[in-house]
Design an enzyme around this catalytic site. Structure first.
Site, PDB file in Angstrom:
ATOM      1  N   HIS A   1     -24.317  43.099   4.840  1.00  0.00           N
ATOM      2  CA  HIS A   1     -23.270  42.986   5.857  1.00  0.00           C
ATOM      3  C   HIS A   1     -22.634  41.604   5.840  1.00  0.00           C
ATOM      4  O   HIS A   1     -21.403  41.458   5.829  1.00  0.00           O
ATOM      5  CB  HIS A   1     -23.870  43.298   7.231  1.00  0.00           C
ATOM      6  CG  HIS A   1     -22.880  43.429   8.330  1.00  0.00           C
ATOM      7  ND1 HIS A   1     -22.486  42.384   9.125  1.00  0.00           N
ATOM      8  CD2 HIS A   1     -22.195  44.516   8.776  1.00  0.00           C
ATOM      9  CE1 HIS A   1     -21.601  42.810  10.023  1.00  0.00           C
ATOM     10  NE2 HIS A   1     -21.411  44.098   9.834  1.00  0.00           N
ATOM     11  N   ASP A  17     -24.656  35.980  10.369  1.00  0.00           N
ATOM     12  CA  ASP A  17     -24.758  37.387   9.992  1.00  0.00           C
ATOM     13  C   ASP A  17     -26.084  37.615   9.275  1.00  0.00           C
ATOM     14  O   ASP A  17     -27.088  36.986   9.618  1.00  0.00           O
ATOM     15  CB  ASP A  17     -23.558  37.782   9.121  1.00  0.00           C
ATOM     16  CG  ASP A  17     -23.154  39.229   9.312  1.00  0.00           C
ATOM     17  OD1 ASP A  17     -23.921  40.105   8.895  1.00  0.00           O
ATOM     18  OD2 ASP A  17     -22.071  39.485   9.884  1.00  0.00           O
ATOM     19  N   VAL A  45     -12.221  40.828  -5.792  1.00  0.00           N
ATOM     20  CA  VAL A  45     -11.207  40.810  -4.744  1.00  0.00           C
ATOM     21  C   VAL A  45     -10.818  39.371  -4.433  1.00  0.00           C
ATOM     22  O   VAL A  45     -11.373  38.416  -4.975  1.00  0.00           O
ATOM     23  CB  VAL A  45     -11.728  41.514  -3.467  1.00  0.00           C
ATOM     24  CG1 VAL A  45     -11.925  42.999  -3.716  1.00  0.00           C
ATOM     25  CG2 VAL A  45     -13.014  40.869  -2.981  1.00  0.00           C
ATOM     26  N   ASN A  53      -9.982  34.607 -10.716  1.00  0.00           N
ATOM     27  CA  ASN A  53     -11.079  34.639 -11.688  1.00  0.00           C
ATOM     28  C   ASN A  53     -11.120  35.933 -12.480  1.00  0.00           C
ATOM     29  O   ASN A  53     -12.042  36.163 -13.260  1.00  0.00           O
ATOM     30  CB  ASN A  53     -12.420  34.424 -10.982  1.00  0.00           C
ATOM     31  CG  ASN A  53     -12.704  35.484  -9.934  1.00  0.00           C
ATOM     32  OD1 ASN A  53     -11.848  36.304  -9.618  1.00  0.00           O
ATOM     33  ND2 ASN A  53     -13.915  35.467  -9.395  1.00  0.00           N
ATOM     34  N   SER A  65     -16.248  44.651  12.574  1.00  0.00           N
ATOM     35  CA  SER A  65     -16.915  43.604  11.801  1.00  0.00           C
ATOM     36  C   SER A  65     -16.078  43.172  10.616  1.00  0.00           C
ATOM     37  O   SER A  65     -16.168  42.030  10.155  1.00  0.00           O
ATOM     38  CB  SER A  65     -18.272  44.108  11.294  1.00  0.00           C
ATOM     39  OG  SER A  65     -19.226  44.109  12.318  1.00  0.00           O
ATOM     40  N   ALA A 100     -18.121  38.939  22.136  1.00  0.00           N
ATOM     41  CA  ALA A 100     -16.664  39.004  22.007  1.00  0.00           C
ATOM     42  C   ALA A 100     -15.956  39.015  23.350  1.00  0.00           C
ATOM     43  O   ALA A 100     -14.866  38.449  23.492  1.00  0.00           O
ATOM     44  CB  ALA A 100     -16.268  40.235  21.196  1.00  0.00           C
ATOM     45  N   ASP A 118     -18.208  36.338  -7.240  1.00  0.00           N
ATOM     46  CA  ASP A 118     -16.895  36.281  -6.599  1.00  0.00           C
ATOM     47  C   ASP A 118     -16.932  35.501  -5.279  1.00  0.00           C
ATOM     48  O   ASP A 118     -15.973  35.537  -4.523  1.00  0.00           O
ATOM     49  CB  ASP A 118     -16.386  37.709  -6.345  1.00  0.00           C
ATOM     50  CG  ASP A 118     -14.861  37.813  -6.466  1.00  0.00           C
ATOM     51  OD1 ASP A 118     -14.240  36.839  -6.968  1.00  0.00           O
ATOM     52  OD2 ASP A 118     -14.291  38.844  -6.063  1.00  0.00           O
TER      53      ASP A 118
END
Length: 724
Positions: free
Chosen positions: A204, A167, A222, A218, A382, A322, A176
């Site tokens: 991205h 990416d 998220v 933590n 994505s 894909a 995080d």
């Protein structure tokens, strides 16, 4: 891919770099018409041969040598040589399309394979920026775990099947995200390089990484599908240091840019070389290429699991990589498990995952590159793809003995079915689900259906019709197992053939008074039409049962000794069971009285067998000794022998055995013969027991003689000494 990307040529960069015209992407809220504009531009450029080509070898000398020579002759440039998926690819660039077209024609005439180097795009930039007040679990993470995310002890602390993200980079400094991620491409490990993997001005790739591996427990941000996933590999193909988004061009996102299919293949090879087994790609483009398809098939055959976004066009078009069958294509769903409006749908979609309002990790804003790391809510396929990649990483590292194909099958067949029952173009196999995949991994595939039994061979049978007084009025039709077998009138005689099964005979009479004595005969059945103009009959056509096997022939029974023989002759006869009875004068007569040397009336023909064996002669001599002048001392062995002789001297009943097999039904003659055979066998067993007794007696006698001889030898020295 992220939803509603606005892609257009950048006038600034197009003017400064004619060889590197870039298509950029913009935020979802900037230009609702952006996706249509991108496809219009792509369609306009598709008519011309591109200035960047990929050359592969089909015959002759290595492609790189030929391509370099031909490109140099036309003032072209060999941009790069890629060795990936067991092949060598040469990327050539030209200043204008006409030169590229001339090169392509020449190269293909020389046996080289030349293709356009297709562009591959990431998704657009930020939709909504947010800063969670405390750690939260995004709805998509909960959904793929059936609303029950496992605790930390559930996840392996070390991995044998690492995951590689291709990416725009990975913000290594984000608090995080795991800090042990590494560059799969060694050239991107330098923090001072323009393609340093640990930076991500586009954001991205960092957002994708957070969905996969955001740290849990933590107290901030998220949680990812695989919280704190270890040993991530990163390849950066979008964005460069210093390439910021221009706030004055709201329809463009200059920070991300695009890459080529050749660079994507090279990136996957970098992942493989670094030890990765799973490749996550939230990117794609509308054009396919043979070299790219072949490369991904080779990667799959080598044990790599490739996962990519299905695309955000909202239509049934294909996005690559894909839509290659060797890659898992991931569609997007919303929080109501409905297909996201932007998610592309087609027969290459394998599976679906959450892709709307997905909150994950990002870096500073892409227009300034300044500020603390944070969190953004993105939408797009994505965002769906990393949900599947993360679950694949968890499943495969908890159960590392399985193959990439088995893990893919478990993810697909363990998915929660959405939309139409079974596989469909919108959701593929359904919404990815870890528990379902784990259960499917342990459920063996159903065994293959047993092979169909070969059809029974047709049965031939003779049919005759007639013998009545109205043959001219008769007609008939025979069908078996639904197929017409034969038809005709009367008289008729012929052979028909039909498979086993039910048959129907339709009989007709043109006068209407029945067949008047005419008959249809065939396959063991006889039918007639008693009256009227028509009638039918059914019967089952079956092969004849196999004939009963003949019972095995009885071995020839040994003949019984002739009547009137002496005990010695009987014993000698039993010692020669394979020979016919012979005259008494032919048997050994050593020490045999004259009265026993011949038997009146026993003039049987000579036997055709060989002379008696030494054992038979010895038996005869012992028998004679027991009957005449005896030089055998009275010992236990002699007593056993005499008992045997007495049993052998019992009168025997001669029985004539039947020459042929008995008829199927028992008759008095057969019963009598069977009884006689039974009596003879019992007698034979007694004789065998007597023979065994004689052998034991013989051994005992030999032992006695040996003992006597030993005593004599022992006494001899004493006598010699006494004489002296």
């Amino acid at each position: 891919f992220q939803h509603a990307a606005t892609r257009r040529y950048s006038p600034q960069l197009a003017a400064s770099s004619p060889l590197a015209r870039r298509v950029f992407v913009g935020p979802a809220t900037k230009a609702p018409y952006g996706i249509m504009r991108m496809f219009a531009l792509l369609a306009a450029s598709a008519a011309a041969v591109p200035s960047r080509l990929v050359v592969t070898m089909t015959r002759g000398s290595p492609a790189s040598v030929q391509a370099a020579q031909m490109a140099a002759a036309r003032r072209g440039n060999v941009n790069m040589t890629i060795r990936a998926a067991h092949k060598t690819l040469t990327v050539v660039e030209f200043e204008d399309n006409s030169t590229a077209r001339a090169f392509q024609d020449q190269a293909e005439r020389s046996g080289l394979r030349v293709e356009e180097d297709q562009r591959r795009y990431p998704g657009p930039s930020v939709a909504t920026r947010t800063q969670p007040l405390a750690e939260e679990t995004p709805w998509g993470i909960e959904r793929v775990y059936n609303e029950a995310v496992p605790n930390a002890s559930f996840f392996p602390s070390a991995v044998t099947h690492p995951l590689c993200i291709i990416d725009s980079g990975y913000l290594l400094a984000h608090p995080d995200l795991p800090s042990d991620a590494t560059a799969a491409d060694p050239s991107q490990a330098d923090p001072a390089g323009t393609r340093y993997f640990g930076g991500d001005i586009c954001n991205h790739g960092t957002h994708v990484a957070g969905t996969i591996a955001a740290i849990g427990g933590n107290g901030e941000g998220v949680v990812g599908v695989y919280p704190g996933a270890p040993d991530l590999k990163i390849v950066k193909v979008f964005g460069e240091v210093g390439l910021l988004d221009d706030p004055s061009t709201p329809d463009e996102d200059e920070a991300c840019g695009w890459t080529y299919a050749s660079q994507l293949v090279d990136a996957v090879q970098r992942c493989v070389d670094s030890g990765a087994k799973i490749v996550s790609m939230s990117l794609g483009g509308p054009g396919s290429s043979d070299f790219e398809q072949s490369a991904f098939q080779t990667f799959f055959d080598d044990g790599i699991l490739s996962i990519a976004a299905a695309g955000n066009g909202g239509d049934n078009s294909y996005s690559y990589p894909a839509s290659y069958s060797s890659v898992m294509s991931v569609a997007a769903t919303d929080s109501s498990d409905k297909k996201a409006s932007f998610s592309q749908f087609n027969d290459e979609v394998d599976i679906a995952a959450p892709g709307v309002d997905v909150v994950s990790t990002v870096g500073p804003p892409s227009d300034t590159g300044v500020g603390p790391p944070g969190y953004d809510s993105y939408r797009g396929t994505s965002m769906a793809a990393p949900h599947v990649s993360g679950l694949a990483m968890v499943l495969w590292n908890k159960y590392p003995s399985y193959t990439n194909a088995e893990v893919r099958t478990a993810l697909e067949e363990g998915a929660e079915d959405l939309g139409e029952t079974g596989i469909d173009d919108y959701f593929g196999h359904g919404l990815v689900n870890y528990q379902g995949a784990e259960m499917r991994l342990f459920t063996p595939s159903p065994p293959p259906s047993p092979p169909l039994a070969p059809p029974a061979p047709p049965i031939e049978f003779q049919v005759t019709v007639g013998s009545g007084s109205g043959e001219g009025e008769v007609s008939w039709t025979l069908t078996c197992s639904g197929a017409l077998i034969g038809s005709g009138g009367a008289p008729y005689s012929g052979t028909l053939s039909a498979p086993p099964g039910e048959c129907t005979l339709d009989m007709n009479d043109s006068y209407g008074d029945g067949w008047n004595g005419d008959q249809w005969e065939g396959a063991g059945n006889t039918f007639t039409l008693d009256s009227g103009s028509s009638g039918s009959a059914t019967f089952t056509l079956a092969p004849l049962p196999p004939s009963s096997p003949q019972p095995p022939s009885q071995p020839p029974q040994p003949p019984l000794p002739p009547a009137g023989l002496t005990p010695a002759q009987k014993i000698a006869a039993m010692a020669r069971p394979s020979q016919s009875a012979v005259a008494a004068s032919e048997w050994p007569t050593t020490r045999m009285p004259a009265s026993e040397a011949a038997v009146p009336g026993s003039a049987a023909p000579k036997a055709e067998a060989a002379e008696p064996t030494a054992l038979q002669r010895a038996m005869a001599r012992r028998a004679a000794a027991s009957a005449g002048g005896d030089d055998w001392p009275a010992t236990p062995a002699k007593e056993a022998w005499e008992a045997f002789v007495r049993r052998a001297a019992a009168p025997a009943v001669p029985v004539a055995l039947p020459a042929a097999a008995a008829p199927p039904l028992a008759t008095p003659a057969k019963l009598a013969a069977a009884s006689a055979r039974k009596a003879w066998r019992e007698k034979q067993r007694e004789e065998e027991a007597a023979t065994a007794a004689w052998a034991a007696a013989r051994q005992a006698a030999a032992a006695e003689r040996a003992a006597e001889e030993e005593e004599a030898r022992a006494a001899a020295p004493a006598q010699i000494g006494s004489t002296a």
